[in-house]
Write a protein that holds these residues in place. Structure first.
Motif, PDB file in Angstrom:
ATOM      1  N   GLY A 111       4.303  -3.877  10.150  1.00  0.00           N
ATOM      2  CA  GLY A 111       3.011  -3.798  10.805  1.00  0.00           C
ATOM      3  C   GLY A 111       1.947  -2.946  10.160  1.00  0.00           C
ATOM      4  O   GLY A 111       0.783  -3.047  10.524  1.00  0.00           O
ATOM      5  N   HIS A 112       2.285  -2.079   9.198  1.00  0.00           N
ATOM      6  CA  HIS A 112       1.241  -1.266   8.568  1.00  0.00           C
ATOM      7  C   HIS A 112       1.642  -0.858   7.162  1.00  0.00           C
ATOM      8  O   HIS A 112       2.631  -0.158   6.959  1.00  0.00           O
ATOM      9  CB  HIS A 112       0.960   0.002   9.377  1.00  0.00           C
ATOM     10  CG  HIS A 112      -0.099   0.875   8.746  1.00  0.00           C
ATOM     11  ND1 HIS A 112      -1.420   0.519   8.687  1.00  0.00           N
ATOM     12  CD2 HIS A 112      -0.010   2.072   8.116  1.00  0.00           C
ATOM     13  CE1 HIS A 112      -2.101   1.460   8.050  1.00  0.00           C
ATOM     14  NE2 HIS A 112      -1.272   2.412   7.694  1.00  0.00           N
ATOM     15  N   LYS A 113       0.850  -1.289   6.196  1.00  0.00           N
ATOM     16  CA  LYS A 113       1.028  -0.888   4.803  1.00  0.00           C
ATOM     17  C   LYS A 113      -0.243  -0.177   4.364  1.00  0.00           C
ATOM     18  O   LYS A 113      -1.315  -0.778   4.347  1.00  0.00           O
ATOM     19  CB  LYS A 113       1.279  -2.113   3.931  1.00  0.00           C
ATOM     20  CG  LYS A 113       1.383  -1.795   2.459  1.00  0.00           C
ATOM     21  CD  LYS A 113       1.527  -3.072   1.651  1.00  0.00           C
ATOM     22  CE  LYS A 113       1.128  -2.859   0.228  1.00  0.00           C
ATOM     23  NZ  LYS A 113       0.925  -4.105  -0.481  1.00  0.00           N
ATOM     24  N   PRO A 114      -0.164   1.099   4.016  1.00  0.00           N
ATOM     25  CA  PRO A 114      -1.364   1.817   3.578  1.00  0.00           C
ATOM     26  C   PRO A 114      -1.784   1.397   2.175  1.00  0.00           C
ATOM     27  O   PRO A 114      -1.000   0.820   1.422  1.00  0.00           O
ATOM     28  CB  PRO A 114      -0.904   3.275   3.584  1.00  0.00           C
ATOM     29  CG  PRO A 114       0.558   3.191   3.297  1.00  0.00           C
ATOM     30  CD  PRO A 114       1.031   1.931   3.979  1.00  0.00           C
ATOM     31  N   ASP A 115      -3.035   1.699   1.826  1.00  0.00           N
ATOM     32  CA  ASP A 115      -3.443   1.595   0.428  1.00  0.00           C
ATOM     33  C   ASP A 115      -2.577   2.595  -0.334  1.00  0.00           C
ATOM     34  O   ASP A 115      -2.263   3.666   0.191  1.00  0.00           O
ATOM     35  CB  ASP A 115      -4.913   1.975   0.259  1.00  0.00           C
ATOM     36  CG  ASP A 115      -5.849   0.937   0.848  1.00  0.00           C
ATOM     37  OD1 ASP A 115      -5.462  -0.245   0.918  1.00  0.00           O
ATOM     38  OD2 ASP A 115      -6.962   1.309   1.248  1.00  0.00           O
TER      39      ASP A 115
END
Length: 164
Positions: A111-115
């Motif tokens: 659900g969330h992949k950072p830069d």
């Protein structure tokens, strides 16, 4: 950069193998020499791999400090993004549980992949057992950290206070 974005500066590597622990030592240097705002977290990620998922998923920008094997002269400093991330030891098949690129893919699936970016250095020796960096890597640590701070500043990221 948005002042509300959470930033994780993650030092990775195996501190038992001389320069392979360079990223961890760089985070220690940054912690000791700068005061950081609450939104910027510095972390010794060691060789934790997937165990770092909660921390990685909780940030908007992941800055990994590591050693990089790209074939240049030892001491060369790199800025890696995208597919070039695999040049970082932690983003390739390494001694770590899993590489960090796989961890980022797992974060994206969850659900969330950072830069993400890597600021790394070509090691002088990352195979010899020893808890200290090689003298050459140790001598380059302050300059590497200054270059790291310059890259962060280009992205609008700075510590609350800088060293005297």
């Amino acid at each position: 950069m948005d002042a509300n974005k959470k930033i994780l500066i993650l030092g990775v590597g195996n501190i038992l193998l001389t320069d392979e622990g360079f990223g961890v030592r760089a985070v220690e240097y940054l912690q000791a020499n700068y005061t950081w705002p609450v939104r910027i977290r510095l972390l010794d990620g060691g060789t934790q791999g997937l165990m770092l998922m909660p921390e990685i998923q909780d940030c908007d920008l992941l800055v990994v400090l590591d050693v990089v094997l790209a074939g240049e002269a030892p001491g060369t400093v790199y800025l890696l993004k995208g597919e070039d991330l695999r040049k970082s030891l932690s983003f390739r098949d390494s001694m770590h549980q899993t590489d960090l690129l796989d961890t980022l893919i797992t974060c994206e699936l969850a659900g969330h992949k950072p830069d993400a970016l890597v600021i790394g250095m070509e090691p002088f020796d990352c195979r010899t057992m020893g808890v200290e960096l090689t003298p050459q890597a140790q001598a380059r640590l302050p300059e590497f950290c200054r270059k790291t701070m310059d890259e962060l500043a280009r992205r609008g990221i700075s510590p609350a206070t800088e060293p005297a």
